[in-house]
Structures are given as structure tokens and as C-alpha cells.
Design a protein around this motif. Structure first.
Motif: not given
Length: 290
Positions: A10-12, A16-17, A54-55, A66-68
Motif C-alpha cells: 500500500s505504501a508503495l 496518497g492513502r 487526491k481530493d 485534503n491537501r489544502s
């Protein structure tokens, strides 16, 4: 608490999770010089990991945080996000006491990205030499919009990325030189003639131990690396500009992170040559450099 090593599939394959970022008190980024800095490397490695997030998920539901929201906690703002075809990335800015910006490209996310990686036929690069055809095409998907925004910035701009993202950041640096280029787990991008472009560009190539991706495309096909090598050895020491013999010898030694990973069933995990490529393991190593 510092970031833990994660040697899972999963890390590989799905970096993004992750939900935890900037896990330690990050030191202030120094802009006095474009010389290599461990603190700068850590900031950029974490941004290269975060850009995979991802958003929205596949069901079009918002992903929280989210990223923001994550960037806001460390006084950063994503001012531009670009995505076209299989190319994605962002420009992140810091506008408090010390002002700077980061152009960060995302690595391989979907199956299309693997087709990009496999399209290795060398093609001419306008500024000199020949480069990986798939990487060049991927950059061209977004470069006009990216360059237009970069031209409006009046602050130092760093370029960065992991894996495919690192390759795209390298090509971008060859087009428009940054304050400095930091790459993580980058494949080879171009030939020896292309590498001459970087003689006057500050470029730093961070490699984690047995990371397999840094060995492709093969040198026998005419490809070579660019930038000053900073090699994370099996015992977590950072070796600066080691020769090939030293690296080959070190890659034969077991990585200490195998005993310090959140995973306990090694037989279910990817081989070390792949798990060393996971973005989180670059971040975990660089945190420990500080």
C-alpha cells in the motif's frame, strides 16, 4: 512522533492513502543558498509524498483531510494544481517571513503512468541531447500552463518530485532552471549530452538504498543520471557523491528499516528493492538525518 518506515504494498502503490504528514517539527527552510540542505530535502520529500493524495476518491467523495488542509498546518498554500492526461502536480507557496515556492510533480498513479514509464525510446530535447520519450510527452501535457504561472513568481522556486514526478521535475529544470532541484527515486531521464545542461544547475538526487527505479532505463541504452548523488545507505547514513563501487557494495547489505517497519509479516511485503522506492520511506529516512 517521527514518521515510521512502511514496507507494505500500500505504501508503495497507493502513497496518497496516508493521512499523517509533517509529523515532526520541521525546521525553517533556508533560502540563503542553493547548496544541499537536509531540511530542504525533507520539506520537498514530504511535498512529493503529499502530491499523491487526491481530493476525491473513485466514488467522487471528498477525502478528508485534503491537501489544502494539510498544507495549511505548516503555513503552505497550494496556489495552482495542474492535471492533464497522466501528468499532475502543483505549485505550493509559503508567504510569511521567508517567501518561496515549490513546483512539485506527482509520480505514477494510474496504469497510463506505467505506459509513460515504458515509452523509453530516446527523442531529441530542444536544449540539447536526447531524453526519454514518455517523460517528455508527459511534461509537454502541462508545461505551457506551468511556465506561464512560474513567470509570475518573484520568489525562489524549488522543483521536486518522486519517481515519474522526479523525472518531470528534471525536465522542467532543463527548460527553466530553479533555485534548486531535489529528486527522490528518480529514473534516468536523458543521455550524456542532455546532462550537460545541468552543469550550472543546482540539482540533488536522493536515492534510498536498494531502490530499483533508479536503475532504469538502463545505462546501456545511453541514459545517465544528473545531479549530485545523496545516497541513503543501509544503516541510514547519508553518503554524498559516493562512487559506484561503494553504492554496489552497500546495496548488498540488509536495510536496518526491516527491523523498524510498521509491518511485521515480511513475507507478505514487496521485496526491499521496491519498498525502498515508497515515498514514505524517503521521508522517514530524511527525518532521521535531522
Amino acid at each position: 512522533m517521527s514518521t515510521e518506515f512502511d514496507n507494505s504494498w500500500s505504501a508503495l502503490l497507493n502513497p496518497g492513502r496516508a493521512t499523517q504528514y509533517f509529523n515532526i517539527d520541521y525546521p525553517r527552510l533556508s533560502l540563503d543558498t542553493s547548496a544541499y540542505s537536509n531540511s530542504t530535502a525533507l520539506w520537498l520529500a514530504e511535498l512529493s509524498r503529499l502530491i499523491y493524495r487526491k481530493d476525491k476518491n473513485k466514488k467522487n467523495k471528498l477525502i478528508i483531510p485534503n491537501r489544502s488542509e494539510i498544507l495549511k498546518k505548516v503555513a503552505l498554500q497550494e496556489t495552482r494544481y495542474f492535471s492533464q492526461g497522466n501528468t499532475a502536480g502543483a505549485i505550493v507557496e509559503y508567504q510569511q517571513a521567508v517567501q518561496f515556492a515549490v513546483l512539485v510533480f506527482c509520480g505514477t498513479q494510474e496504469s497510463q503512468g506505467w505506459f509513460t514509464n515504458l515509452n523509453t525510446l530516446p527523442t531529441r530535447w530542444p536544449e540539447g541531447g536526447r531524453v526519454h520519450r514518455g517523460f517528455k510527452k508527459a511534461l509537454e501535457n502541462v508545461w505551457p500552463a506551468v511556465e506561464t504561472y512560474l513567470s509570475t513568481l518573484k520568489v525562489p522556486v524549488f522543483y521536486t518530485g518522486h519517481s515519474l514526478g522526479a523525472a518531470l521535475a528534471t525536465l522542467a529544470a532543463a527548460r527553466r532552471p530553479p533555485q534548486a532541484l531535489y529528486t527522490f527515486g528518480t529514473p534516468r531521464v536523458g543521455d550524456a549530452e542532455f546532462s550537460k545542461i545541468f552543469e550550472n544547475i543546482k540539482a540533488y538526487r536522493i536515492v534510498n538504498h536498494r531502490d530499483l527505479i533508479v536503475t532504469v532505463p538502463l545505462a546501456a541504452l545511453g541514459f545517465c543520471h544528473v545531479g549530485e548523488l545523496h545516497y541513503l545507505a543501509h544503516d541510514n547514513k547519508m553518503l554524498v557523491k559516493p562512487n559506484e563501487e561503494v553504492v554496489v557494495a552497500d546495496r548488498k547489505k540488509a536495510d536496518f528499516t526491516l527491523q523498524n517497519s510498521v509491518n511485521h509479516s515480511r513475507w507478505l511485503d514487496p521485496p526491499e528493492c521496491l519498498s525502498d522506492h515508497a515515498p514514505i520511506n524517503y521521508v522517514a529516512h530524511l527525518e532521521r538525518q535531522l
